[in-house]
Design an enzyme around this catalytic site. Structure first.
Site, PDB file in Angstrom:
ATOM      1  N   ILE A 277      -7.393  -4.490   7.626  1.00  0.00           N
ATOM      2  CA  ILE A 277      -7.026  -5.753   6.980  1.00  0.00           C
ATOM      3  C   ILE A 277      -7.478  -5.810   5.509  1.00  0.00           C
ATOM      4  O   ILE A 277      -6.931  -6.578   4.719  1.00  0.00           O
ATOM      5  CB  ILE A 277      -7.577  -6.946   7.813  1.00  0.00           C
ATOM      6  CG1 ILE A 277      -7.116  -8.309   7.314  1.00  0.00           C
ATOM      7  CG2 ILE A 277      -9.074  -6.930   7.931  1.00  0.00           C
ATOM      8  CD1 ILE A 277      -5.825  -8.733   7.906  1.00  0.00           C
TER       9      ILE A 277
ATOM     10  N   ARG B 153       0.279   7.858 -10.949  1.00  0.00           N
ATOM     11  CA  ARG B 153       0.136   6.743  -9.990  1.00  0.00           C
ATOM     12  C   ARG B 153       0.819   5.471 -10.498  1.00  0.00           C
ATOM     13  O   ARG B 153       1.371   4.696  -9.727  1.00  0.00           O
ATOM     14  CB  ARG B 153      -1.350   6.442  -9.756  1.00  0.00           C
ATOM     15  CG  ARG B 153      -2.115   7.528  -9.015  1.00  0.00           C
ATOM     16  CD  ARG B 153      -3.587   7.160  -8.912  1.00  0.00           C
ATOM     17  NE  ARG B 153      -3.775   5.861  -8.251  1.00  0.00           N
ATOM     18  CZ  ARG B 153      -3.737   5.689  -6.937  1.00  0.00           C
ATOM     19  NH1 ARG B 153      -3.520   6.708  -6.143  1.00  0.00           N
ATOM     20  NH2 ARG B 153      -3.922   4.495  -6.417  1.00  0.00           N
TER      21      ARG B 153
ATOM     22  N   ASN C 286     -10.119  -3.896  -6.548  1.00  0.00           N
ATOM     23  CA  ASN C 286      -9.259  -2.984  -7.316  1.00  0.00           C
ATOM     24  C   ASN C 286      -9.707  -2.770  -8.766  1.00  0.00           C
ATOM     25  O   ASN C 286      -9.264  -1.833  -9.424  1.00  0.00           O
ATOM     26  CB  ASN C 286      -7.796  -3.457  -7.298  1.00  0.00           C
ATOM     27  CG  ASN C 286      -7.097  -3.214  -5.987  1.00  0.00           C
ATOM     28  OD1 ASN C 286      -6.182  -3.929  -5.608  1.00  0.00           O
ATOM     29  ND2 ASN C 286      -7.523  -2.188  -5.249  1.00  0.00           N
TER      30      ASN C 286
ATOM     31  N   ARG D  48       1.538  -4.140   7.182  1.00  0.00           N
ATOM     32  CA  ARG D  48       0.866  -3.201   6.296  1.00  0.00           C
ATOM     33  C   ARG D  48       1.613  -1.870   6.317  1.00  0.00           C
ATOM     34  O   ARG D  48       1.520  -1.111   7.279  1.00  0.00           O
ATOM     35  CB  ARG D  48      -0.594  -2.974   6.698  1.00  0.00           C
ATOM     36  CG  ARG D  48      -1.249  -1.970   5.748  1.00  0.00           C
ATOM     37  CD  ARG D  48      -2.750  -1.959   5.777  1.00  0.00           C
ATOM     38  NE  ARG D  48      -3.230  -1.205   4.613  1.00  0.00           N
ATOM     39  CZ  ARG D  48      -4.425  -1.301   4.104  1.00  0.00           C
ATOM     40  NH1 ARG D  48      -5.299  -2.113   4.637  1.00  0.00           N
ATOM     41  NH2 ARG D  48      -4.772  -0.589   3.046  1.00  0.00           N
TER      42      ARG D  48
ATOM     43  N   ASP E 282       0.830  -1.208   0.000  1.00  0.00           N
ATOM     44  CA  ASP E 282       0.000   0.000   0.000  1.00  0.00           C
ATOM     45  C   ASP E 282       0.865   1.257   0.000  1.00  0.00           C
ATOM     46  O   ASP E 282       1.925   1.285   0.621  1.00  0.00           O
ATOM     47  CB  ASP E 282      -0.919  -0.006   1.232  1.00  0.00           C
ATOM     48  CG  ASP E 282      -2.032   1.022   1.109  1.00  0.00           C
ATOM     49  OD1 ASP E 282      -2.312   1.480  -0.023  1.00  0.00           O
ATOM     50  OD2 ASP E 282      -2.611   1.386   2.141  1.00  0.00           O
TER      51      ASP E 282
END
Ligand code: FPP
Length: 246
Positions: free
Chosen positions: A198, A37, A72, A191, A24
Site C-alpha cells: 500500500i 527514467r 519521493n 496497483r 508505479d
C-alpha cells in the site's frame, strides 16, 4: 454506482464510484526501452490523461492517483525536478480541459512546500473546480497516509482546545480533517507495476477497499486493463466485516 457494458465483452458491470491508483513502474518502463527514467514519467502522465478520460466516460465519479509521495523527495534531484516540471505542465494544460469538460480536480497532500508556480496552478484548479460538480480527478502530491492522519489529528486537537470541536469525535467527523474531506472512500484500489503493498497511500480511506494488483507497468496501462480490474471488483464479495445475506 453506474452500470457499464465492459469492453472486454464480459457483460454489464457495476462501476465503482471512486477508483484509486498507485502509479508505479514508470522507471522500469523507461529502462526496458533504454530511455532515462524521466521519459517513463512523461509516458506515465500521458497514461493518466487517457485513464482519467476513460473513467469519466464510463461513469466513475472520482479517480485518485498517487503521483508523488512524501518519500519521493529522496529520489535523485534531477528526477524530482522533472516530475515537478511535468506536474506543472500537466496542471497548466488541465485547466483548459477542466473548463471544456466541466471536470473537477483536487490536489491532496502538503502543498505548502511546492513551487510558487505549482501552488498558483493548484489554486486556479480549485477555483475552476468550485464551479462544477461532475467527474473529479484527485492527484496526491507530496502525500503520505500517515502524514495526512497526523495533520488531521493536530488540527482536531487545535479545534478542541479552541472550543470549535467536541470530544465525541466520530469517524465521519475525523474524515473531515483529512485531505480527502468530502470525498467518499475508494471502493477499488489498483496497483500496477508488480508490487503488492500500500506504500502509505490512503491508509484511512482504504479500510474497506478491494485491492487489485497488476504486473502491467503504469505507462502500459490501458482502458482494457482498467476493465479487467472492474470485472474482478464485480466478482468480489464485499461484506464490510458482516456476514453474507441469505
Ligand atoms: C512511480 O514509478 C511514479 C512516480 C513516483 C511519479 C509519477 C508521476 C507522474 C506520472 C508525473 C505526472 C503525474 C500526473 C498525475 C500528471 P517509479 O518511478 O517508482 O517506477 P519504478 O518502480 O519502475 O522505478
Amino acid at each position: 454506482m453506474a452500470i457499464f457494458e465492459n469492453i472486454t465483452g464480459e457483460g454489464k458491470f457495476t462501476i465503482p464510484r471512486h477508483i484509486a491508483i498507485i502509479l508505479d513502474g514508470n522507471g522500469r518502463w523507461a529502462k526496458k526501452r533504454g530511455l532515462p527514467r524521466t521519459a517513463g514519467h512523461a509516458a506515465g502522465a500521458e497514461t493518466f490523461r487517457k485513464i482519467a478520460t476513460y473513467c469519466k466516460n464510463i461513469g466513475v465519479n472520482y479517480l485518485t492517483v498517487y503521483a508523488f509521495s512524501t518519500e519521493n523527495w529522496s529520489r535523485p534531484e534531477e528526477e524530482v525536478k522533472t516530475i515537478m516540471k511535468l506536474l506543472d505542465k500537466y496542471l497548466h494544460e488541465a485547466i483548459a480541459t477542466m473548463e471544456r469538460d466541466h471536470i473537477k480536480m483536487r490536489i491532496l497532500g502538503d502543498v505548502s512546500v511546492l513551487s510558487p508556480s505549482l501552488r498558483e496552478e493548484i489554486e486556479e484548479t480549485n477555483r475552476i473546480s468550485s464551479r462544477y460538480d461532475g467527474f473529479q480527478a484527485n492527484i496526491c502530491l507530496n502525500y503520505g497516509g500517515r502524514a495526512e492522519i497526523l495533520q488531521a489529528a493536530r488540527r482536531y486537537a487545535l479545534d478542541l482546545a479552541a472550543g470549535r470541536a467536541t470530544e465525541d469525535l466520530s469517524e465521519k467527523g475525523f474524515s473531515s480533517y483529512l485531505y480527502s474531506a468530502g470525498i467518499p472512500d475508494p471502493e477499488l484500489l489498483i496497483r500496477p507495476g508488480g508490487e503488492k503493498r500500500i506504500s502509505n497511500f490512503l491508509l484511512w480511506q482504504c479500510a474497506y477497499s478491494e485491492f487489485y494488483f497488476s504486473d502491467v507497468l503504469w505507462p502500459d496501462f490501458t482502458p482494457e486493463e482498467l476493465d479487467k480490474a472492474i470485472a474482478e471488483f464485480n466478482r468480489r464479495d464485499r461484506r464490510f466485516g458482516g456476514v453474507k445475506n441469505g
